[in-house]
Design a protein around this motif. Structure first.
Motif, PDB file in Angstrom:
ATOM      1  N   ASP A  99      45.647  51.939  24.027  1.00  0.00           N
ATOM      2  CA  ASP A  99      45.395  53.181  24.753  1.00  0.00           C
ATOM      3  C   ASP A  99      45.867  53.084  26.204  1.00  0.00           C
ATOM      4  OD1 ASP A  99      44.135  55.861  24.792  1.00  0.00           O
ATOM      5  OD2 ASP A  99      42.782  54.936  26.235  1.00  0.00           O
ATOM      6  N   SER A 100      45.715  51.907  26.788  1.00  0.00           N
ATOM      7  CA  SER A 100      46.125  51.707  28.174  1.00  0.00           C
ATOM      8  C   SER A 100      47.648  51.770  28.347  1.00  0.00           C
ATOM      9  CB  SER A 100      45.603  50.368  28.694  1.00  0.00           C
ATOM     10  OG  SER A 100      46.057  49.302  27.879  1.00  0.00           O
ATOM     11  N   GLN A 101      48.405  51.683  27.236  1.00  0.00           N
ATOM     12  CA  GLN A 101      49.863  51.706  27.302  1.00  0.00           C
ATOM     13  C   GLN A 101      50.459  53.062  26.919  1.00  0.00           C
ATOM     14  OE1 GLN A 101      50.412  48.594  24.393  1.00  0.00           O
ATOM     15  NE2 GLN A 101      50.755  47.040  25.962  1.00  0.00           N
ATOM     16  N   VAL A 102      49.619  53.976  26.465  1.00  0.00           N
ATOM     17  CA  VAL A 102      50.104  55.250  25.931  1.00  0.00           C
ATOM     18  C   VAL A 102      50.928  56.018  26.959  1.00  0.00           C
ATOM     19  CG1 VAL A 102      49.394  57.543  25.141  1.00  0.00           C
ATOM     20  CG2 VAL A 102      48.323  55.504  24.178  1.00  0.00           C
ATOM     21  N   TYR A 103      50.428  56.137  28.185  1.00  0.00           N
ATOM     22  CA  TYR A 103      51.135  56.912  29.202  1.00  0.00           C
ATOM     23  C   TYR A 103      52.528  56.342  29.456  1.00  0.00           C
ATOM     24  CZ  TYR A 103      52.407  58.962  33.680  1.00  0.00           C
ATOM     25  OH  TYR A 103      53.081  59.598  34.681  1.00  0.00           O
ATOM     26  N   GLN A 104      52.615  55.015  29.576  1.00  0.00           N
ATOM     27  CA  GLN A 104      53.908  54.388  29.849  1.00  0.00           C
ATOM     28  C   GLN A 104      54.888  54.617  28.704  1.00  0.00           C
ATOM     29  OE1 GLN A 104      53.836  50.126  30.317  1.00  0.00           O
ATOM     30  NE2 GLN A 104      55.948  50.020  31.012  1.00  0.00           N
ATOM     31  N   LYS A 111      54.835  57.088  26.404  1.00  0.00           N
ATOM     32  CA  LYS A 111      55.216  58.501  26.362  1.00  0.00           C
ATOM     33  C   LYS A 111      56.214  58.830  27.475  1.00  0.00           C
ATOM     34  CE  LYS A 111      51.174  60.565  24.108  1.00  0.00           C
ATOM     35  NZ  LYS A 111      50.056  61.513  24.255  1.00  0.00           N
ATOM     36  N   GLU A 112      55.971  58.314  28.653  1.00  0.00           N
ATOM     37  CA  GLU A 112      56.868  58.569  29.784  1.00  0.00           C
ATOM     38  C   GLU A 112      58.255  58.005  29.510  1.00  0.00           C
ATOM     39  OE1 GLU A 112      56.456  58.238  34.592  1.00  0.00           O
ATOM     40  OE2 GLU A 112      56.103  56.397  33.452  1.00  0.00           O
ATOM     41  N   THR A 113      58.298  56.816  28.905  1.00  0.00           N
ATOM     42  CA  THR A 113      59.589  56.195  28.595  1.00  0.00           C
ATOM     43  C   THR A 113      60.368  57.028  27.592  1.00  0.00           C
ATOM     44  OG1 THR A 113      58.657  53.985  29.014  1.00  0.00           O
ATOM     45  CG2 THR A 113      60.712  54.094  27.774  1.00  0.00           C
ATOM     46  N   PHE A 114      59.681  57.543  26.566  1.00  0.00           N
ATOM     47  CA  PHE A 114      60.357  58.384  25.566  1.00  0.00           C
ATOM     48  C   PHE A 114      60.786  59.729  26.156  1.00  0.00           C
ATOM     49  CE2 PHE A 114      58.805  55.529  22.230  1.00  0.00           C
ATOM     50  CZ  PHE A 114      59.879  55.558  21.343  1.00  0.00           C
ATOM     51  N   GLU A 115      60.002  60.249  27.108  1.00  0.00           N
ATOM     52  CA  GLU A 115      60.380  61.515  27.743  1.00  0.00           C
ATOM     53  C   GLU A 115      61.658  61.340  28.554  1.00  0.00           C
ATOM     54  OE1 GLU A 115      57.000  62.691  30.002  1.00  0.00           O
ATOM     55  OE2 GLU A 115      55.816  63.285  28.246  1.00  0.00           O
ATOM     56  N   LYS A 116      61.787  60.218  29.251  1.00  0.00           N
ATOM     57  CA  LYS A 116      62.974  59.957  30.056  1.00  0.00           C
ATOM     58  C   LYS A 116      64.169  59.547  29.201  1.00  0.00           C
ATOM     59  CE  LYS A 116      60.523  58.487  34.265  1.00  0.00           C
ATOM     60  NZ  LYS A 116      60.282  57.362  35.202  1.00  0.00           N
ATOM     61  N   HIS A 117      63.874  58.905  28.062  1.00  0.00           N
ATOM     62  CA  HIS A 117      64.946  58.393  27.203  1.00  0.00           C
ATOM     63  C   HIS A 117      64.634  58.752  25.749  1.00  0.00           C
ATOM     64  CE1 HIS A 117      66.107  56.089  30.764  1.00  0.00           C
ATOM     65  NE2 HIS A 117      64.844  55.730  30.851  1.00  0.00           N
ATOM     66  N   PRO A 118      64.802  60.016  25.388  1.00  0.00           N
ATOM     67  CA  PRO A 118      64.415  60.489  24.042  1.00  0.00           C
ATOM     68  C   PRO A 118      65.156  59.801  22.897  1.00  0.00           C
ATOM     69  CG  PRO A 118      65.695  62.152  25.233  1.00  0.00           C
ATOM     70  CD  PRO A 118      65.328  61.106  26.221  1.00  0.00           C
ATOM     71  N   ASP A 119      66.330  59.217  23.188  1.00  0.00           N
ATOM     72  CA  ASP A 119      67.085  58.537  22.134  1.00  0.00           C
ATOM     73  C   ASP A 119      66.751  57.050  22.057  1.00  0.00           C
ATOM     74  OD1 ASP A 119      68.175  57.778  24.546  1.00  0.00           O
ATOM     75  OD2 ASP A 119      70.259  57.841  23.857  1.00  0.00           O
ATOM     76  N   LEU A 120      65.705  56.639  22.747  1.00  0.00           N
ATOM     77  CA  LEU A 120      65.337  55.223  22.871  1.00  0.00           C
ATOM     78  C   LEU A 120      65.341  54.488  21.536  1.00  0.00           C
ATOM     79  CD1 LEU A 120      64.138  52.854  24.594  1.00  0.00           C
ATOM     80  CD2 LEU A 120      61.878  53.796  24.067  1.00  0.00           C
ATOM     81  N   ALA A 121      64.702  55.066  20.515  1.00  0.00           N
ATOM     82  CA  ALA A 121      64.555  54.385  19.223  1.00  0.00           C
ATOM     83  C   ALA A 121      65.323  55.094  18.107  1.00  0.00           C
ATOM     84  CB  ALA A 121      63.073  54.285  18.855  1.00  0.00           C
ATOM     85  N   SER A 122      66.293  55.914  18.469  1.00  0.00           N
ATOM     86  CA  SER A 122      67.010  56.701  17.464  1.00  0.00           C
ATOM     87  C   SER A 122      67.835  55.840  16.514  1.00  0.00           C
ATOM     88  CB  SER A 122      67.920  57.725  18.148  1.00  0.00           C
ATOM     89  OG  SER A 122      68.851  57.083  19.016  1.00  0.00           O
ATOM     90  N   ASN A 123      68.258  54.667  16.964  1.00  0.00           N
ATOM     91  CA  ASN A 123      69.061  53.778  16.112  1.00  0.00           C
ATOM     92  C   ASN A 123      68.296  52.538  15.658  1.00  0.00           C
ATOM     93  OD1 ASN A 123      71.292  55.433  16.281  1.00  0.00           O
ATOM     94  ND2 ASN A 123      72.180  54.354  18.024  1.00  0.00           N
TER      95      ASN A 123
END
Length: 272
Positions: A181-186, A188-200
């Motif tokens: 839970d303590s990591q959720v914000y980080q 979510k923020e990372t995926f918002e800035k880099h939406p293709d982060l885990a696409s591959n």
């Protein structure tokens, strides 16, 4: 103080006798137990300067292991309430243990005030009972992490809590990754800035995905430091982790650029 090992589920019970009379000691240490040929032990001590709490840690003996090797471990602590199991205090963690970080735990495991209350149920006949559940996986070198087969048998321990104090340790699913839970914000923020982060991403095994996300969060934290705070070893390790994450399919050009800039600044500082 005694420890009873259950070799099947890697659970052991640590009973600290006459706990109240021992509190003036600096630290209490359990008898080491052997898990996958590696010795583990618990140690606890009252932390009166940190909100009057009992600190509890898991420690591994890495003396016999080669430099650079790591052990991924999931563990759960329970300070047993001997009157009602529902009132027991539980914490769960997932962590890489190595020679640089051989121990992990909580400095605020349980309030000493609550622990020493004669009506609370935590001390019966002066005995404090602590249960540790330890799930370890094959020790590997950092360079081998990317080579773990996606169909490896990794066991995920479900988190459960009986205390409001444990809310920060609840596991939450974010974009298919199980994070604290303590990591959720980080995350979510990372995926918002880099939406293709885990696409591959090529990983299917859930636990392996969680491990790699942990690597990524550690890497982001490392590269968020100023160049003056980063050592050569920090940058070399970051480069190795970044390569492993990229091979797993994470889209990390933005982190590669950040690492390259940090390397350039360090070279410039060394030259000056």
């Amino acid at each position: 103080m005694t420890s009873i090992m259950n070799p099947y589920d890697k659970k052991f019970v640590w009973v600290i006798k006459n706990f109240s009379s021992l509190q003036l000691q600096d630290c209490y240490v359990s008898v080491p137990v052997l898990i996958r040929d590696v010795k583990w032990r618990l140690f606890a001590y009252p932390e009166e300067n940190n909100g009057d709490h009992l600190s509890l840690y898991l420690e591994v003996d890495f003396e016999s292991m080669p430099c650079g090797w790591r052990q991924y471990t999931q563990f759960r602590f329970t300070v047993v309430n001997q009157i009602s199991e529902h009132l027991s205090v539980k914490r769960e963690g997932r962590k890489w243990f190595d020679k640089k970080a051989p121990e992990w735990g909580w400095e605020d495991m349980i309030s000493l005030t609550k622990l020493n209350d004669i009506n609370s149920g935590f001390l019966v006949n002066g005995e404090l009972m602590i249960v540790a559940e330890v799930e370890t996986f094959e020790a590997i070198s950092t360079s081998q992490v990317a080579a773990i087969r996606d169909d490896s048998e990794w066991t995920l321990l479900d988190y459960y809590s009986s205390s409001e104090e444990d809310k920060d340790d609840v596991t939450v699913v974010v974009k298919g990754f199980h994070v604290l839970d303590s990591q959720v914000y980080q995350v979510k923020e990372t995926f918002e800035k880099h939406p293709d982060l885990a696409s591959n991403l090529i990983l299917k095994n859930q636990n392996l995905k969680n491990i790699y996300m942990g690597f990524l969060l550690d890497l982001i934290k490392t590269l968020s430091k100023s160049p003056k705070e980063l050592t050569e070893n920090d940058l070399n390790f970051a480069d190795s982790i970044l390569s492993d994450l990229t091979k797993a399919g994470f889209m990390l050009d933005w982190l590669r650029q950040k690492l390259d800039r940090a390397l350039e600044k360090q070279i410039a500082c060394d030259a000056g």
